[in-house]
Design a protein around this motif. Structure first.
Motif, PDB file in Angstrom:
ATOM      1  N   LEU A  29      57.359  24.969  61.851  1.00 29.88           N
ATOM      2  CA  LEU A  29      57.452  25.900  62.977  1.00 29.88           C
ATOM      3  C   LEU A  29      56.170  25.907  63.801  1.00 29.88           C
ATOM      4  O   LEU A  29      56.204  25.830  65.033  1.00 29.88           O
ATOM      5  CB  LEU A  29      57.757  27.307  62.457  1.00 29.88           C
ATOM      6  N   PHE A  30      55.024  25.969  63.120  1.00 33.80           N
ATOM      7  CA  PHE A  30      53.749  25.957  63.836  1.00 33.80           C
ATOM      8  C   PHE A  30      53.521  24.623  64.540  1.00 33.80           C
ATOM      9  O   PHE A  30      52.929  24.573  65.632  1.00 33.80           O
ATOM     10  CB  PHE A  30      52.593  26.257  62.880  1.00 33.80           C
ATOM     11  N   SER A  31      53.993  23.559  63.935  1.00 32.86           N
ATOM     12  CA  SER A  31      53.861  22.241  64.549  1.00 32.86           C
ATOM     13  C   SER A  31      54.667  22.167  65.835  1.00 32.86           C
ATOM     14  O   SER A  31      54.204  21.610  66.838  1.00 32.86           O
ATOM     15  CB  SER A  31      54.328  21.152  63.572  1.00 32.86           C
ATOM     16  N   LEU A  32      55.885  22.725  65.821  1.00 31.79           N
ATOM     17  CA  LEU A  32      56.713  22.735  67.024  1.00 31.79           C
ATOM     18  C   LEU A  32      56.110  23.621  68.109  1.00 31.79           C
ATOM     19  O   LEU A  32      56.181  23.294  69.304  1.00 31.79           O
ATOM     20  CB  LEU A  32      58.122  23.214  66.677  1.00 31.79           C
ATOM     21  N   ILE A  33      55.514  24.734  67.702  1.00 30.87           N
ATOM     22  CA  ILE A  33      54.844  25.616  68.673  1.00 30.87           C
ATOM     23  C   ILE A  33      53.663  24.888  69.310  1.00 30.87           C
ATOM     24  O   ILE A  33      53.459  24.944  70.533  1.00 30.87           O
ATOM     25  CB  ILE A  33      54.380  26.912  67.997  1.00 30.87           C
TER      26      ILE A  33
END
Length: 243
Positions: A29-33
């Motif tokens: 999720l943080f990578s996509l953000i």
């Protein structure tokens, strides 16, 4: 050691397995953000540097996860060429391609980072039900797709017959008319191409009625199959408890 790693990586019913899954999910999720933030215009150099560092950290973790899954797999090649194996590879491949080969075209591979979103599917317990539901309605879905393809062709040919003379540019051929057929059968109706003749309007009305069924039929099939899949899953759980 290999068995312990297999339990950690593949068994999300244990405490350590759940923790491993949650950590990977949060990192995805943080990578996509971070990937989304990179597209913002005029971001500072400090932010860019942090995003590059975070991207490197994510790639390292995902690479370790990918290698671990290959190591613990009973048939490594089967995992590598499986759906999840390919997704896991695509999630890290852009970073290595960008760093080793200096071709401008390879920048396009960075778009494959969006496939990390698909990695989240692995950690969803409901996936088993969807997989089971897909098996239950596989033949019906195939038949539905064939029938839909036939209707698209009929709609394309029909609207071409009615509208070609009145709108030779918009309905230049059956292939050009296929766009109208798709958006009409799916009841989207963008309005960029529409009939102006009386025959075309009547034909469109008939296609719209058919389109309502095309949209609702698969929804009904999926809903009923998911209900059946839940019953099967509950029965499997009961059998496990009895054993």
């Amino acid at each position: 050691m290999r068995e312990k790693l297999r339990v950690l990586v593949e068994d999300n019913t244990t405490r350590k397995g759940k923790l491993f899954d949650y950590l990977i999910q949060v990192l995805i999720l943080f990578s996509l953000i971070a990937f989304s933030i990179e597209t913002l215009p005029n971001i500072s150099k400090e932010t860019r540097a942090f995003l590059d560092f975070f991207e490197m950290f994510c790639v390292i973790v995902f690479s370790i996860e990918y290698l671990l899954r290959i190591y613990v797999a009973e048939k490594p090649l089967k995992y590598i060429f499986s759906f999840y194996g390919i997704i896991d590879l695509l999630a890290i491949l852009p970073f290595y391609l960008n760093g080793t080969l200096d071709f401008r075209a390879l920048r396009a591979f960075r778009v494959f980072r969006i496939f990390r979103a698909l990695k989240l599917i692995r950690y969803n317990k409901a996936l088993h039900r969807f997989h089971l539901a897909a098996k239950l309605v596989r033949e019906e879905i195939i038949l539905f797709l064939i029938v839909t393809g036939i209707f698209v062709f009929i709609a394309s040919a029909g609207i071409y017959h009615f509208e070609n003379e009145a709108q030779p540019e918009a309905f230049a051929s059956i292939f050009h008319s296929a766009w109208w057929a798709v958006v009409t059968l799916t009841t989207v109706g963008y309005g960029d191409v529409y009939p102006i003749t009386a025959g075309g309007k009547i034909f469109t009305f008939c296609i719209l009625i058919i389109g309502v069924g095309i949209v609702t039929i698969p929804a009904g099939l999926v809903a009923s199959s998911l209900s059946k899949a839940r019953e099967i899953e509950e029965k499997e759980n009961e059998d496990k408890l009895i054993k």
